[in-house]
Motif scaffolding. Structure first.
Motif, PDB file in Angstrom:
ATOM      1  N   LYS A 181       0.847  -1.195   0.000  1.00  0.00           N
ATOM      2  CA  LYS A 181       0.000   0.000   0.000  1.00  0.00           C
ATOM      3  C   LYS A 181       0.879   1.241   0.000  1.00  0.00           C
ATOM      4  O   LYS A 181       1.679   1.445   0.918  1.00  0.00           O
ATOM      5  CB  LYS A 181      -0.935  -0.002   1.214  1.00  0.00           C
ATOM      6  CG  LYS A 181      -1.995  -1.091   1.147  1.00  0.00           C
ATOM      7  CD  LYS A 181      -2.955  -1.007   2.314  1.00  0.00           C
ATOM      8  CE  LYS A 181      -4.034  -2.078   2.207  1.00  0.00           C
ATOM      9  NZ  LYS A 181      -5.014  -2.006   3.322  1.00  0.00           N
ATOM     10  N   LYS A 182       0.738   2.046  -1.041  1.00  0.00           N
ATOM     11  CA  LYS A 182       1.517   3.282  -1.166  1.00  0.00           C
ATOM     12  C   LYS A 182       0.566   4.468  -1.029  1.00  0.00           C
ATOM     13  O   LYS A 182      -0.408   4.569  -1.772  1.00  0.00           O
ATOM     14  CB  LYS A 182       2.226   3.307  -2.521  1.00  0.00           C
ATOM     15  CG  LYS A 182       3.258   2.204  -2.691  1.00  0.00           C
ATOM     16  CD  LYS A 182       3.908   2.237  -4.062  1.00  0.00           C
ATOM     17  CE  LYS A 182       2.980   1.697  -5.120  1.00  0.00           C
ATOM     18  NZ  LYS A 182       3.648   1.608  -6.441  1.00  0.00           N
ATOM     19  N   ILE A 183       0.846   5.341  -0.078  1.00  0.00           N
ATOM     20  CA  ILE A 183       0.002   6.511   0.173  1.00  0.00           C
ATOM     21  C   ILE A 183       0.802   7.766  -0.160  1.00  0.00           C
ATOM     22  O   ILE A 183       1.905   7.961   0.352  1.00  0.00           O
ATOM     23  CB  ILE A 183      -0.484   6.548   1.637  1.00  0.00           C
ATOM     24  CG1 ILE A 183      -1.430   5.367   1.925  1.00  0.00           C
ATOM     25  CG2 ILE A 183      -1.212   7.855   1.925  1.00  0.00           C
ATOM     26  CD1 ILE A 183      -0.770   4.106   2.388  1.00  0.00           C
ATOM     27  N   GLU A 242      -5.063  13.022  -0.487  1.00  0.00           N
ATOM     28  CA  GLU A 242      -4.342  11.770  -0.242  1.00  0.00           C
ATOM     29  C   GLU A 242      -4.651  10.836  -1.405  1.00  0.00           C
ATOM     30  O   GLU A 242      -5.814  10.698  -1.810  1.00  0.00           O
ATOM     31  CB  GLU A 242      -4.811  11.157   1.079  1.00  0.00           C
ATOM     32  CG  GLU A 242      -4.116   9.867   1.452  1.00  0.00           C
ATOM     33  CD  GLU A 242      -4.672   9.308   2.753  1.00  0.00           C
ATOM     34  OE1 GLU A 242      -4.111   9.636   3.819  1.00  0.00           O
ATOM     35  OE2 GLU A 242      -5.666   8.560   2.692  1.00  0.00           O
ATOM     36  N   GLN A 244      -3.936   6.952  -3.366  1.00  0.00           N
ATOM     37  CA  GLN A 244      -3.478   5.571  -3.236  1.00  0.00           C
ATOM     38  C   GLN A 244      -3.590   4.890  -4.604  1.00  0.00           C
ATOM     39  O   GLN A 244      -4.674   4.531  -5.040  1.00  0.00           O
ATOM     40  CB  GLN A 244      -4.310   4.819  -2.195  1.00  0.00           C
ATOM     41  CG  GLN A 244      -3.755   3.427  -1.885  1.00  0.00           C
ATOM     42  CD  GLN A 244      -4.530   2.753  -0.766  1.00  0.00           C
ATOM     43  OE1 GLN A 244      -5.188   3.404   0.034  1.00  0.00           O
ATOM     44  NE2 GLN A 244      -4.446   1.431  -0.709  1.00  0.00           N
ATOM     45  N   VAL A 336      -6.047   3.746   6.342  1.00  0.00           N
ATOM     46  CA  VAL A 336      -5.761   3.706   4.914  1.00  0.00           C
ATOM     47  C   VAL A 336      -7.003   3.227   4.176  1.00  0.00           C
ATOM     48  O   VAL A 336      -7.677   2.288   4.595  1.00  0.00           O
ATOM     49  CB  VAL A 336      -4.580   2.748   4.632  1.00  0.00           C
ATOM     50  CG1 VAL A 336      -4.341   2.609   3.139  1.00  0.00           C
ATOM     51  CG2 VAL A 336      -3.337   3.253   5.329  1.00  0.00           C
TER      52      VAL A 336
END
Length: 381
Positions: A181-183, A242, A244, A336
């Motif tokens: 998971k890349k935020i 934000e 993702q 997330v």
């Protein structure tokens, strides 16, 4: 040798190695390529065929897989004439620069906070890059760290580097399998109509740009999905969002946000002049890889589990948040976002058409603005 325990052998020159957890499940021929690259595949095959290389005392084939804790018997010799790769000698300034980027170190990984303006890898006319600094992190008897994913030159934030060949393979599978998971954080021009949603628009290389630029292509593009949510807004001037990415297309976040009419602040490549705010807001790219959550391999002590790391904002991004009245501490406590259910092919096509219509509408507005007649000066008709 790093990650292995050599044991003495009665026969002169015979070597023994205990397979490390980092190499659990690897093929025998791949083990040699990792740890004894001077021994060619032909020699490994010959040793296996004649029973000179053994695992726990048993004969083995090059394609057989090893398990952690097994003992590998390797006969003497077998070295080819291939020279051993030489490490690059770094200047003290380069070593200091590398150490300044390091924010976390485990048995399997190094986590860096890449500054904006520094390329991840080298290329034409690119001599300064992260890959060129990786020798600063390895000892004399350790393997050279390896990149397992990338960030654009002007994107800052979390960059994961594998410390061993085994962890490189482990992390690469997590990135390619989309379990990581890349935020990201971004400042965008204007405010999206929906406070939270998904951008589903296929992407392809834009013709005539030599592959340097991407665009939305409903017919021939590769699937691309981005989850987003607005964290705060400065009136209608700008929004802090934000992001993702659920896929990993080139320039995906930048193209997706520009396609819905809200380019990332500082991204002139995809937003043109509309990507820059007036006043004292920096003209640098405002896109930052804020957080990475990824499975980690077991270490020598049996630990492992999740790796969850956060990178501090670069100075220009932090200053822009402050000038716009945003509180940088308000986001990280939020959970997330989880991806929505998989859409049907018909829903995907409908979403792609909708975003393409928004993109064309925004472009038409730009053309009308550029082609509008200039107003008459006062007193003239």
């Amino acid at each position: 040798m790093s990650g292995q325990n050599a044991k003495p052998e009665a026969t002169p020159g015979v070597r023994q190695f205990t397979v490390a957890p980092d190499d659990d499940g690897i093929r025998l021929d791949r083990w040699f390529k990792r740890h004894l690259p001077q021994v060619g595949f032909g020699m490994v095959s010959r040793w296996a065929r004649t029973g000179q290389v053994r695992v726990d005392g048993k004969r083995v084939k090059p394609e057989d897989r090893l398990a952690a804790g097994q003992v590998l018997r390797v006969p003497p010799g077998g070295e080819s004439d291939r020279p051993k790769p030489q490490r690059r000698q770094l200047s003290q300034d380069e070593i200091d620069r590398a150490e300044a980027m390091l924010i976390a170190r485990t048995d399997a990984a190094l986590v860096l906070n890449k500054p904006p303006g520094l390329s991840t890898q080298g290329g034409t006319k690119t001599t300064q890059h992260v890959d060129g600094l990786l020798d600063a992190y390895a000892g004399d008897d350790e393997p050279r760290p390896r990149l397992v994913h990338r960030l654009d030159k002007d994107t800052s934030g979390v960059l994961l580097v594998a410390r061993t060949p085994g962890s490189a393979a482990f992390f690469s599978k997590r990135f390619s399998g989309r379990s990581a998971k890349k935020i990201y954080w971004a400042l965008v021009v204007g405010v999206p109509d929906l406070a939270e949603g998904e951008i589903d628009a296929p992407l392809a290389k834009q013709p005539g740009t030599g592959g340097e630029k991407m665009h939305v292509d409903e017919e021939n593009g590769q699937p691309a999905r981005t989850l987003y949510r607005v964290l705060d807004r400065a009136g209608n001037r700008a929004a802090w969002v934000e992001l993702q990415p659920m896929t990993g297309r080139t320039h995906q976040l930048r193209v997706h946000l520009a396609a819905i009419g809200h380019p990332i602040v500082g991204d002139g490549k995809y937003g043109g002049q509309d990507a820059f705010l007036t006043g004292t807001i920096s003209r640098k790219m405002h896109l930052h890889a804020r957080r990475l959550i990824i499975d980690a391999p077991k270490d020598s002590r049996g630990g492992g589990g999740k790796l969850d790391v956060t990178a501090e904002l670069p100075d220009h991004f932090a200053a822009s948040l402050e000038q716009l009245g945003f509180d940088a501490g308000m986001s990280d406590a939020r959970p997330v976002a989880e991806p929505p259910r998989e859409r049907t092919p018909q829903e995907k096509k409908q979403a792609a058409r909708q975003h393409a219509r928004q993109y064309r509408k925004a472009r038409r507005g730009e053309r009308r603005t550029r082609g509008a007649p200039k107003p008459d000066k006062p007193g003239k008709r």
